[in-house]
Write an enzyme that holds these catalytic residues in place. Structure first.
Site, PDB file in Angstrom:
ATOM      1  N   HIS A 203       0.815  -1.204   0.000  1.00 45.61           N
ATOM      2  CA  HIS A 203       0.000   0.000   0.000  1.00 45.61           C
ATOM      3  C   HIS A 203       0.854   1.262   0.000  1.00 45.61           C
ATOM      4  O   HIS A 203       0.316   2.365  -0.117  1.00 45.61           O
ATOM      5  CB  HIS A 203      -0.939   0.003   1.208  1.00 45.61           C
ATOM      6  CG  HIS A 203      -2.025  -1.022   1.114  1.00 45.61           C
ATOM      7  ND1 HIS A 203      -3.056  -1.110   2.032  1.00 45.61           N
ATOM      8  CD2 HIS A 203      -2.252  -2.008   0.210  1.00 45.61           C
ATOM      9  CE1 HIS A 203      -3.865  -2.114   1.696  1.00 45.61           C
ATOM     10  NE2 HIS A 203      -3.386  -2.670   0.597  1.00 45.61           N
ATOM     11  N   HIS A 452      -1.434 -13.732  -0.447  1.00 45.38           N
ATOM     12  CA  HIS A 452      -2.785 -14.238  -0.193  1.00 45.38           C
ATOM     13  C   HIS A 452      -2.768 -15.729   0.136  1.00 45.38           C
ATOM     14  O   HIS A 452      -3.664 -16.218   0.829  1.00 45.38           O
ATOM     15  CB  HIS A 452      -3.677 -13.976  -1.416  1.00 45.38           C
ATOM     16  CG  HIS A 452      -3.858 -12.523  -1.705  1.00 45.38           C
ATOM     17  ND1 HIS A 452      -4.260 -12.037  -2.939  1.00 45.38           N
ATOM     18  CD2 HIS A 452      -3.671 -11.422  -0.928  1.00 45.38           C
ATOM     19  CE1 HIS A 452      -4.325 -10.720  -2.903  1.00 45.38           C
ATOM     20  NE2 HIS A 452      -3.962 -10.321  -1.694  1.00 45.38           N
TER      21      HIS A 452
END
Length: 692
Positions: A203, A452
């Site tokens: 991010h 993930h």
């Protein structure tokens, strides 16, 4: 290179203007239509939109202007391709690379920023002017770069199709249910700090946004009940919904046949030329802690307290938390007593563990500003803020290159790509103004999504004596109210630095493939399917192309994966040359000393080489390179930085008093023993070299 004459350029400009006018007229019709073309808050797919959107309308206006410019160029490219009879390969290889800035299509080009002759001592908030020759490199609202040319069916923007019969590729949801499993395979050598810091880091330099209506409303691509896709006359041009098979083992229970998916906002290329589309990165591409500070001066101003160099906080009975969000849609609920937070990144509240990362790095900035103010009482607010920011950016870069990257890609790749930090009394002279630092599409849409697979579907919270609670991850997505519990921060930090990750493989927890963003709904969205579809949206080439680039032989037959996995792949893909990059990358055997296979390892290593060698302000660069260089004494101190020290200095110290030296590695073993946070065995930065 093909030259465009004035007559051709005028015709292309008229074509693109006319087509854009039609698209905007159609969008207006959809907005005023009684059909459910707007996705309203409530369903899980809105949570996916919430995660990508910008909540600032002024920000949205700028984003839309850039996106519309890129779309105009895409329309012009299609028209020129048809007019000249160009092949996809010619577009891929940049056969039409003429700069359009001073042509009739120049209005679609983005103006470069003004850069002063004497460079600023501190890197700009918006990342611009880092490179004197290419001032837009690394700035927000600019395109991702690419390792290989894009692969689109029409050479411009339509998703690629099967190499066998040019039919659409299999549904990402079908691939997810057939190939991606949920197998508990803990890797006790590494802690959950790896995927959580990885998300926090991602991010910092990558943020793709879904397209939306011009008023910021979310686009619906499925009927409101999810039973089918919207009819063509009610479908927005940015729709790319994911079909759900009728016999889906999970979603069929809820009669779901369509998962909403909207394409990523576009940006013109830096060169502003005709060619395939490029996707926009909304934030700065550098490691500059923009997730804390923001990527525009306006964002930063909103986050600063303008007192003693500090950032704003929400003081929760003596505990400093990130400031409360102003937007009522930032979280699932904003009821009295609940909490929803604001930072330099609009995805802060996606996961409560992400809020924890934001909290400790926010506190670290304010801690640094406090110490600097004590050492230099004559410094004003601006100088304290900028110096604290410069130090925090350096700490972040040290943690990435000293601790995080060696854990993820291994020492061999660190050596091969020149990623080690310098030692002793040495500055770095690795900067190369020809290296574009921009984040690659392959990293953003595939390789860095390896994390993930490492996520455990549950958070195990430990109190002073024993395990107290187990929380399913979807229950704390966009619902970070537990941050107000007095002991929660320390509990989560203990969990992140002690609990093991899951292996990187073809397994993703059901919590992410069935319940992602579910909120109060009985089902969520499938993150694995979204990853696959996002890769196609971004024009990523088939896995085999990248595998070959890495130096591995192409997969010729699915039998190379063994009988069981090979058969699963054969059930969904018509050819190994159809396989999606994210799927193929996860299925690779781990490279020696690495968490990931060779293809993802090299993509990640390549990216961080760009971010180090293409950043003039990288913390250890020589004074002849870096306008804001550290002194050698200061450099010695910032090189001590570690995630464990950030945790020790900024926890609530209610339950957490010890840390292992390396927060990413298995704790309590020889070489990574638990030590008291007050111990010098986890080095602290001495800020006296900053005293004037």
């Amino acid at each position: 290179m093909l030259h465009l004459d004035k007559l051709t350029l005028s015709a292309l400009e008229k074509k693109s203007t006319d087509e854009m006018s039609k698209l905007k007229s159609r969008e207006s019709d959809l907005l005023s239509s009684p059909e459910p073309t707007i996705l309203n808050p409530g369903p899980a797919t809105y949570g996916h939109f919430r995660n990508s959107r910008s909540f600032d309308m002024a920000d949205l206006s700028q984003v839309m202007h850039v996106a519309n410019s890129a779309l105009e160029l895409a329309i012009a490219t299609r028209a020129f391709k048809d007019r000249q009879g160009l092949t996809n390969e010619q577009l891929e290889m940049g056969y039409v690379s003429e700069d359009l800035k001073h042509t009739p299509l120049g209005h679609a080009c983005v103006e470069p920023p003004f850069c002063p002759m004497i460079p600023d001592r501190y890197r700009r908030i918006d990342g611009a002017c880092n490179n004197v020759l290419h001032p837009t490199w690394g700035a927000p609202f600019t395109p991702y770069s690419r390792i290989l040319p894009a692969s689109y069916h029409d050479g411009v923007w339509s998703p690629r199709v099967s190499v066998v019969d040019e039919e659409p590729l299999p549904s990402p949801r079908q691939i997810s249910t057939t190939v991606i499993s949920d197998v508990d395979s803990p890797n006790h050598d590494y802690t959950l700090a790896v995927p959580q810091f990885g998300q926090f880091l991602s991010h910092d330099f990558t943020h793709s946004m879904d397209m939306s209506f011009t008023n910021g409303s979310a686009i619906a691509c499925c009927e409101s009940d999810g039973n089918s896709m919207l009819p063509p006359e009610a479908t927005h041009y940015a729709c790319m919904p994911i079909p759900i098979p009728e016999n889906d083992p999970f979603f069929s229970r809820f009669h779901q046949r369509c998962m909403n998916f909207v394409r990523t906002i576009l940006a013109p290329s830096h060169e502003c030329s005709l060619g395939y589309v490029q996707q926009m990165n909304k934030i700065t591409h550098y490691i500059d802690v923009s997730q804390v500070y923001g990527s525009t001066p306006e964002q930063t101003s909103e986050l600063r307290s303008f007192h003693a160099g500090k950032l704003k906080v929400f003081s929760d009975y003596g505990r400093d938390l990130p400031p409360l969000a102003k937007d009522p849609e930032a979280c699932l609920t904003m009821e009295q007593g609940s909490a929803c937070f604001e930072s330099g990144d609009t995805r802060t509240n996606q996961m409560i563990t992400l809020v924890v990362m934001h909290t400790i790095f926010l506190r670290e900035h304010n801690r640094l500003a406090t110490v600097l103010a004590h050492l230099n009482p004559h410094w004003n607010d601006d100088q304290l803020f900028l110096e604290a920011r410069q130090i925090l950016i350096a700490e972040m870069q040290v943690i990435v290159y000293k601790e995080f990257l060696p854990t993820v890609i291994g020492m061999e790749a660190m050596d091969d790509f020149g990623l080690h930090l310098k030692r002793g009394d040495r500055y770095s002279v690795d900067y190369n103004p020809q290296v574009e630092p921009s984040v690659t599409n392959e990293l953003s849409a595939a390789a860095f999504r390896f994390g993930h697979s490492t996520v455990d579907g549950q958070l195990k919270l430990y109190g002073p004596q024993k395990m107290e609670e187990v929380i399913a991850i979807p229950e704390v997505m966009f619902y970070p109210a537990r941050m107000r519990h007095q002991e929660f921060l320390d509990e989560i930090l203990s969990t992140l630095t002690t609990e093991p990750i899951q292996d990187v493989d073809g397994s993703v927890t059901d919590q992410l493939t069935k319940y992602m963003f579910r909120g109060g709904n009985p089902f969520g969205v499938d993150l694995a399917a979204i990853n696959i579809q996002r890769g196609r949206d971004h024009g990523l080439r088939p896995y085999n192309d990248y595998r070959e680039l890495t130096g591995l032989p192409r997969i010729r037959d699915f039998s190379e994966y063994g009988p069981e996995l090979g058969e699963k792949l054969r059930l969904v893909y018509k050819s190994p040359d159809d396989m999606d990059l994210w799927v193929g990358g996860l299925l690779e055997e781990r490279a020696p000393g690495s968490l990931v296979g060779p293809t993802f390892r090299d993509m990640i290593a390549d990216q961080f080489a760009r971010l180090k060698k293409g950043d003039r302000y990288f913390f250890e660069n020589d004074p002849s390179i870096n306008p804001g260089h550290f002194t050698m004494e200061q450099l010695h101190e910032v090189r001590k930085a570690s995630l464990s020290r950030i945790i020790c200095d900024n926890s609530d110290k209610r339950l957490l008093s010890r840390q292992a030296r390396n927060a990413f590695r298995k704790p309590g073993v020889p070489g990574n023993e638990f030590v008291d946070c007050r111990s010098h065995e986890i080095p602290s930065l001495d800020l006296t070299p900053w005293q004037e």
